[in-house]
Enzyme design. Structure first.
Site, PDB file in Angstrom:
ATOM      1  CB  CYS A  65      -0.854   0.022   1.184  1.00  0.00           C
ATOM      2  SG  CYS A  65      -1.784   1.656   1.311  1.00  0.00           S
ATOM      3  CB  CYS A  79      -0.410   2.733   3.786  1.00  0.00           C
ATOM      4  SG  CYS A  79      -2.250   1.877   3.281  1.00  0.00           S
ATOM      5  CG  ASP A  80       3.165   1.422   4.155  1.00  0.00           C
ATOM      6  OD1 ASP A  80       2.765   1.793   5.450  1.00  0.00           O
ATOM      7  OD2 ASP A  80       3.067   0.288   4.000  1.00  0.00           O
TER       8      ASP A  80
END
Ligand code: NAP
Length: 306
Positions: free
Chosen positions: A132, A135-136
């Site tokens: 992701c 997200c990261d």
């Protein structure tokens, strides 16, 4: 007793919930993580009609949720582990042993990223190995990264990662991308994107604080080499979330749910919508179409059977 229980809160599930709630059917949606599903973890969406300048995945998810709950859709968090059917009534059991009953069910459980299954992937998951970018990605400012895969997800998310990283290597097993042409053009024009063709990852290496390199093999020459990277983002496709459905509804050879044009599964009163369904095009636009049909089909089924 609910009229409809929807399992999965991505675009397909939320749209089904919008339709059944507007039909005044008592509807519960059960989502195991967060509403929006994969859309929620997509940075930017520009091929969903109605948003000419694009829209963030998070905002689109929130809008869909608000629109459905406005008409009465109930949403709870929970992980469904079993479904049984006795005398037309469906019983759903959650991981925490709570049980719910419904006259019909709409399965909209989507899919999960496919793992590479190579050495180091599990060891460094969350410490450089990610599925992701939204997200990261921000953890990797001024670093070098590798993205694995050549589809829409790999290339779109790879472009997104260039906001943070200095270099994003796209490691792809062929010498042509699968992603949409417009996305390819953007990727090739981005000076931070470097393409490593005909190559597959064989091992991810790291140290205590996380990933330090990825070993790759050229599938044409057999030659092995390594790329120094702080993160590896894996986008090699998705697997449907149907493990808990075996024996209940018919699945195809890749474990996607087989439906007819009305989104009916092989089991009476159980419908499927979105990425979990066997179909040629998996998009938000097709997921919401499935959700609408499944909602209306559930309404008809209840009218005719109860
Ligand atoms: P995908 O289209 O299935 O692409 C997966 C990529 O990973 C392919 O390039 C494939 O190579 C490669 N691959 C598969 N298994 C591999 C392995 N074991 N080792 C190395 N590489 C491997 O998956 P996706 O990109 O996640 O997209 C899934 C669906 O969602 C697609 O229908 C896509 O169009 C859609 N999607 C759409 C958008 C959008 O419209 N904006 C965004 C994201 C996703 P090959 O090319 O050689 O098969």
């Amino acid at each position: 007793m609910y009229d409809v229980i929807i399992i999965g809160g991505g675009p397909a599930g939320l749209t089904a919930g919008l339709y059944t709630s507007r039909a005044r059917l008592k509807t519960l949606l059960i989502e195991k993580a967060f509403t929006g599903g994969q859309v929620m973890t997509t940075e930017w969406i520009e091929n969903y009609p109605g948003f000419e300048d694009g829209i963030s995945g998070a905002e689109l998810s929130q809008k869909m949720e608000r629109q459905a709950t406005k008409f009465g859709l109930e949403i709870i968090q929970g992980s469904v582990i079993a479904i049984s059917s006795i005398d037309k009534i469906k019983k759903i059991t959650l991981e925490d042993n709570n049980q719910y009953e419904a006259r019909s069910i709409i399965l909209a459980t989507g899919s999960n990223p496919t793992p590479l299954q190579i050495e180091g992937e599990d060891t460094y998951r969350g410490r450089g190995v990610s599925y992701c970018a939204t997200c990261d990605g921000a953890f990797f400012r001024n670093e070098k990264l590798a993205v694995i895969g050549g589809g829409d997800s790999a290339i779109e998310e790879g472009i997104f990662l260039t906001k943070f990283a200095d270099i994003v290597y796209v490691v792809h097993r062929r010498d042509q991308l699968r992603a949409a042409k417009v996305v390819q053009e953007r990727a090739f024009a981005n000076p931070k994107m470097k393409f490593v063709w005909n190559s597959v990852p064989v091992k991810i290496e790291g140290e205590e604080r996380g990933v330090t390199s990825i070993h790759i093999k050229n599938v044409k020459t057999g030659e092995q080499s390594s790329l120094e990277v702080a993160g590896v983002f894996i986008y090699i496709g998705y697997n449907p979330n149907t493990a808990f459905l075996r024996g209940l509804v018919e699945l195809n050879e890749n474990n996607y749910i087989i439906t007819d044009d009305n989104m009916s599964s092989s089991s009476s009163g159980i419908f499927a919508a979105g990425d979990v369904r066997a179909k040629p095009l998996k998009q938000i636009a097709t997921a919401v179409g499935d959700g609408a049909i499944a909602g209306v089909s559930a309404e008809k089924y209840i009218e005719e059977n109860f």
